[in-house]
Scaffold this motif. Structure first.
Motif, PDB file in Angstrom:
ATOM      1  N   GLU A  69       0.622  -0.988  -0.116  1.00 28.45           N
ATOM      2  CA  GLU A  69       0.101   0.047   0.071  1.00 28.45           C
ATOM      3  C   GLU A  69       0.776   1.334  -0.078  1.00 28.45           C
ATOM      4  O   GLU A  69       0.425   2.180  -0.738  1.00 28.45           O
ATOM      5  CB  GLU A  69      -0.901   0.167   1.177  1.00 28.45           C
ATOM      6  N   SER A  70       2.137   1.263   0.701  1.00 23.69           N
ATOM      7  CA  SER A  70       2.861   2.434   0.566  1.00 23.69           C
ATOM      8  C   SER A  70       3.545   2.326  -0.833  1.00 23.69           C
ATOM      9  O   SER A  70       3.482   3.734  -1.210  1.00 23.69           O
ATOM     10  CB  SER A  70       3.999   2.210   1.616  1.00 23.69           C
ATOM     11  N   ASN A  71       3.723   1.614  -1.563  1.00 23.44           N
ATOM     12  CA  ASN A  71       4.054   1.583  -2.906  1.00 23.44           C
ATOM     13  C   ASN A  71       3.206   2.285  -3.850  1.00 23.44           C
ATOM     14  O   ASN A  71       3.560   3.053  -4.683  1.00 23.44           O
ATOM     15  CB  ASN A  71       4.611   0.164  -3.367  1.00 23.44           C
ATOM     16  N   ILE A  72       1.860   1.667  -3.528  1.00 25.83           N
ATOM     17  CA  ILE A  72       0.784   2.306  -4.137  1.00 25.83           C
ATOM     18  C   ILE A  72       0.563   3.848  -4.096  1.00 25.83           C
ATOM     19  O   ILE A  72       0.392   4.574  -4.986  1.00 25.83           O
ATOM     20  CB  ILE A  72      -0.661   1.589  -3.824  1.00 25.83           C
ATOM     21  N   VAL A  73       0.653   4.161  -2.879  1.00 25.00           N
ATOM     22  CA  VAL A  73       0.403   5.676  -2.490  1.00 25.00           C
ATOM     23  C   VAL A  73       1.663   6.489  -3.227  1.00 25.00           C
ATOM     24  O   VAL A  73       1.544   7.579  -3.722  1.00 25.00           O
ATOM     25  CB  VAL A  73       0.725   5.969  -1.012  1.00 25.00           C
ATOM     26  N   ALA A  74       3.106   5.822  -3.229  1.00 22.21           N
ATOM     27  CA  ALA A  74       4.134   6.493  -3.884  1.00 22.21           C
ATOM     28  C   ALA A  74       3.910   6.762  -5.315  1.00 22.21           C
ATOM     29  O   ALA A  74       4.093   7.567  -6.091  1.00 22.21           O
ATOM     30  CB  ALA A  74       5.301   5.781  -3.538  1.00 22.21           C
ATOM     31  N   MET A  75       3.143   5.536  -6.029  1.00 24.27           N
ATOM     32  CA  MET A  75       3.035   5.657  -7.353  1.00 24.27           C
ATOM     33  C   MET A  75       1.924   6.810  -7.733  1.00 24.27           C
ATOM     34  O   MET A  75       2.054   7.399  -8.858  1.00 24.27           O
ATOM     35  CB  MET A  75       2.667   4.318  -7.941  1.00 24.27           C
ATOM     36  N   LEU A  76       1.046   6.873  -6.914  1.00 23.30           N
ATOM     37  CA  LEU A  76      -0.179   7.676  -7.131  1.00 23.30           C
ATOM     38  C   LEU A  76       0.424   9.369  -7.060  1.00 23.30           C
ATOM     39  O   LEU A  76       0.127  10.152  -7.762  1.00 23.30           O
ATOM     40  CB  LEU A  76      -1.203   7.638  -6.113  1.00 23.30           C
TER      41      LEU A  76
ATOM     42  N   ASP B 229     -10.919   0.227  -7.264  1.00 21.61           N
ATOM     43  CA  ASP B 229     -11.794   0.728  -6.198  1.00 21.61           C
ATOM     44  C   ASP B 229     -10.642   0.882  -4.914  1.00 21.61           C
ATOM     45  O   ASP B 229     -10.728   1.869  -4.130  1.00 21.61           O
ATOM     46  CB  ASP B 229     -12.895  -0.274  -5.891  1.00 21.61           C
ATOM     47  N   GLN B 230      -9.967  -0.027  -4.794  1.00 20.55           N
ATOM     48  CA  GLN B 230      -8.848  -0.182  -3.739  1.00 20.55           C
ATOM     49  C   GLN B 230      -7.896   0.847  -3.649  1.00 20.55           C
ATOM     50  O   GLN B 230      -7.650   1.609  -2.521  1.00 20.55           O
ATOM     51  CB  GLN B 230      -8.245  -1.348  -3.524  1.00 20.55           C
ATOM     52  N   ILE B 231      -7.519   1.216  -5.065  1.00 19.29           N
ATOM     53  CA  ILE B 231      -6.249   2.185  -5.223  1.00 19.29           C
ATOM     54  C   ILE B 231      -7.144   3.347  -5.082  1.00 19.29           C
ATOM     55  O   ILE B 231      -6.445   4.391  -4.354  1.00 19.29           O
ATOM     56  CB  ILE B 231      -5.881   2.035  -6.611  1.00 19.29           C
ATOM     57  N   GLN B 232      -8.238   3.802  -5.333  1.00 20.50           N
ATOM     58  CA  GLN B 232      -8.990   5.237  -5.297  1.00 20.50           C
ATOM     59  C   GLN B 232      -8.995   5.350  -3.664  1.00 20.50           C
ATOM     60  O   GLN B 232      -8.792   6.336  -3.366  1.00 20.50           O
ATOM     61  CB  GLN B 232     -10.169   4.889  -5.923  1.00 20.50           C
ATOM     62  N   LYS B 233      -9.480   4.160  -2.722  1.00 24.89           N
ATOM     63  CA  LYS B 233      -9.727   4.372  -1.406  1.00 24.89           C
ATOM     64  C   LYS B 233      -8.615   4.754  -0.752  1.00 24.89           C
ATOM     65  O   LYS B 233      -8.391   5.784   0.007  1.00 24.89           O
ATOM     66  CB  LYS B 233     -10.269   3.064  -0.913  1.00 24.89           C
ATOM     67  N   LEU B 234      -7.239   4.322  -1.202  1.00 26.06           N
ATOM     68  CA  LEU B 234      -6.185   4.471  -0.686  1.00 26.06           C
ATOM     69  C   LEU B 234      -5.485   5.945  -1.246  1.00 26.06           C
ATOM     70  O   LEU B 234      -5.004   6.804  -0.181  1.00 26.06           O
ATOM     71  CB  LEU B 234      -5.107   3.546  -1.157  1.00 26.06           C
TER      72      LEU B 234
ATOM     73  N   LYS C 212      -7.795   8.578  -1.593  1.00 29.73           N
ATOM     74  CA  LYS C 212      -8.548   9.504  -0.831  1.00 29.73           C
ATOM     75  C   LYS C 212      -7.953   9.633   0.828  1.00 29.73           C
ATOM     76  O   LYS C 212      -7.912  10.491   1.244  1.00 29.73           O
ATOM     77  CB  LYS C 212      -9.883   9.045  -0.793  1.00 29.73           C
ATOM     78  N   LEU C 213      -7.793   8.250   1.025  1.00 29.64           N
ATOM     79  CA  LEU C 213      -7.085   8.088   2.555  1.00 29.64           C
ATOM     80  C   LEU C 213      -6.081   9.272   2.732  1.00 29.64           C
ATOM     81  O   LEU C 213      -5.777   9.619   3.769  1.00 29.64           O
ATOM     82  CB  LEU C 213      -6.845   6.900   2.858  1.00 29.64           C
ATOM     83  N   HIS C 214      -4.945   8.880   1.739  1.00 30.13           N
ATOM     84  CA  HIS C 214      -3.964   9.890   1.981  1.00 30.13           C
ATOM     85  C   HIS C 214      -4.156  11.211   1.188  1.00 30.13           C
ATOM     86  O   HIS C 214      -2.836  11.923   1.173  1.00 30.13           O
ATOM     87  CB  HIS C 214      -2.670   8.909   1.272  1.00 30.13           C
ATOM     88  N   GLY C 215      -5.176  11.572   0.879  1.00 33.17           N
ATOM     89  CA  GLY C 215      -5.643  13.131   0.371  1.00 33.17           C
ATOM     90  C   GLY C 215      -4.635  13.118  -0.776  1.00 33.17           C
ATOM     91  O   GLY C 215      -4.306  14.448  -1.307  1.00 33.17           O
ATOM     92  N   ILE C 216      -4.505  11.972  -1.694  1.00 33.64           N
ATOM     93  CA  ILE C 216      -3.810  12.127  -3.045  1.00 33.64           C
ATOM     94  C   ILE C 216      -4.996  12.398  -3.933  1.00 33.64           C
ATOM     95  O   ILE C 216      -4.720  13.496  -4.875  1.00 33.64           O
ATOM     96  CB  ILE C 216      -3.217  10.989  -3.448  1.00 33.64           C
ATOM     97  N   LEU C 217      -6.085  11.802  -4.136  1.00 33.37           N
ATOM     98  CA  LEU C 217      -7.128  12.062  -4.961  1.00 33.37           C
ATOM     99  C   LEU C 217      -8.329  12.749  -4.596  1.00 33.37           C
ATOM    100  O   LEU C 217      -8.820  12.813  -3.149  1.00 33.37           O
ATOM    101  CB  LEU C 217      -7.646  10.693  -5.280  1.00 33.37           C
TER     102      LEU C 217
END
Length: 285
Positions: free
Chosen positions: A248-255, A273-278, A280-285
């Motif tokens: 999940e940390s890698n996904i956030v970094a890629m976003l 959907d999982q990527i989008q939720k991550l 939003k959780l980290h304030g990227i989307l």
């Protein structure tokens, strides 16, 4: 961990003591005669050492008291102090019956010559909730109960709570005694005297102490094994959670690097959907 009774706490209800008391052939014979309602001339104990088991909870697959009379009838008498939540006593009696038949067939008997057999469970509870002192089961035709299977197999369940409905005074006294009441009547008083005699024997006391120590050792080993398995499961769970956090940390970094979510999904096998939720959780989307 289940508490093991001290030797002095044992009563007729405990398998260990019950087995030793039933080694008195006269008492065992009289008990069988009263329960089954037949005359028994003499008994032969079948490999009695099989009844010495490393469990005291009544769930042993070994036969407690396994005897044969001069007529060839076989009796297995079991003390049952607990009924499982699944109420599987009937199936347990079926299994005990199969043990007896297997024992007889192992001796070379053809099945058509199988001995008449009685599986007798002495219960400290009412197994069928009808307040009968004894429940006796034989096979008969469901369509016409006058037609008997005649396989010479009988299963009996004594109910220590049903003494007031027993027609035989000695059976009533025996059921009361099993239920923890005072010994009254010639037979039960003799039974109680045998209990005290057995408990006065140093040899029997030492045997119980050895048995208790072995049970405690097995309980300790089982508890330690359970702890090891728990620790291993905890480590495995921690590793899985660590790997998930890393993904999940890698996904956030890629976003954050503006990599398309479709590409991230193909790389990580996370759904959009999982990527989008991550995100939003980290304030990227």
């Amino acid at each position: 961990m289940e508490r093991i009774k001290t030797f002095d706490e044992l009563t007729i209800r405990d398998n260990f003591l019950f087995q030793h008391v039933m080694r008195n052939e006269q008492l065992c014979t009289h008990l069988i005669e009263k329960i089954v309602g037949i005359k028994v001339r003499s008994l032969h104990y079948q490999a009695f050492e099989k009844t010495v088991n490393l469990r005291l909870d009544g769930k042993s697959i070994r036969l407690d008291v396994y005897v044969e009379d001069e007529e060839g009838r076989v009796y297995d008498i079991e003390m049952q102090c607990t009924n499982s939540p699944r109420n599987d006593l009937a199936k347990r009696s079926r299994f005990y019956q199969s043990l007896i038949d297997g024992e007889l067939l192992d001796k070379g008997k053809p099945y058509e010559e199988l001995n008449p057999s009685y599986v007798i469970f002495i219960c400290t509870f009412d197994p069928f909730h009808r307040n009968l002192p004894i429940y006796t089961f034989t096979h008969c035709c469901q369509e016409d109960n006058r037609v008997k299977l005649k396989d010479k197999e009988t299963r009996m369940f004594l109910n220590s709570k049903g003494s007031e409905n027993a027609a035989d005074p000695e059976i009533a006294a025996f059921l009361r005694y099993v239920d923890g009441k005072a010994a009254k009547g010639k037979f039960v008083e003799s039974l109680d005297q045998e209990v005290h005699l057995v408990k006065s024997m140093d040899k029997v006391r030492r045997e119980y102490m050895i048995l208790s120590d072995e049970i405690r050792r097995r309980q300790k080993e089982a508890a330690e094994e359970g702890m090891r398995q728990g620790m291993q499961q905890g480590i495995q769970k921690g590793r899985q959670e660590g790997r998930q956090e890393e993904r999940e940390s890698n996904i956030v970094a890629m976003l954050k690097e503006k990599i398309p979510m479709e590409t991230i999904s193909r790389i990580t096998h996370y759904s959009l959907d999982q990527i989008q939720k991550l995100g939003k959780l980290h304030g990227i989307l």
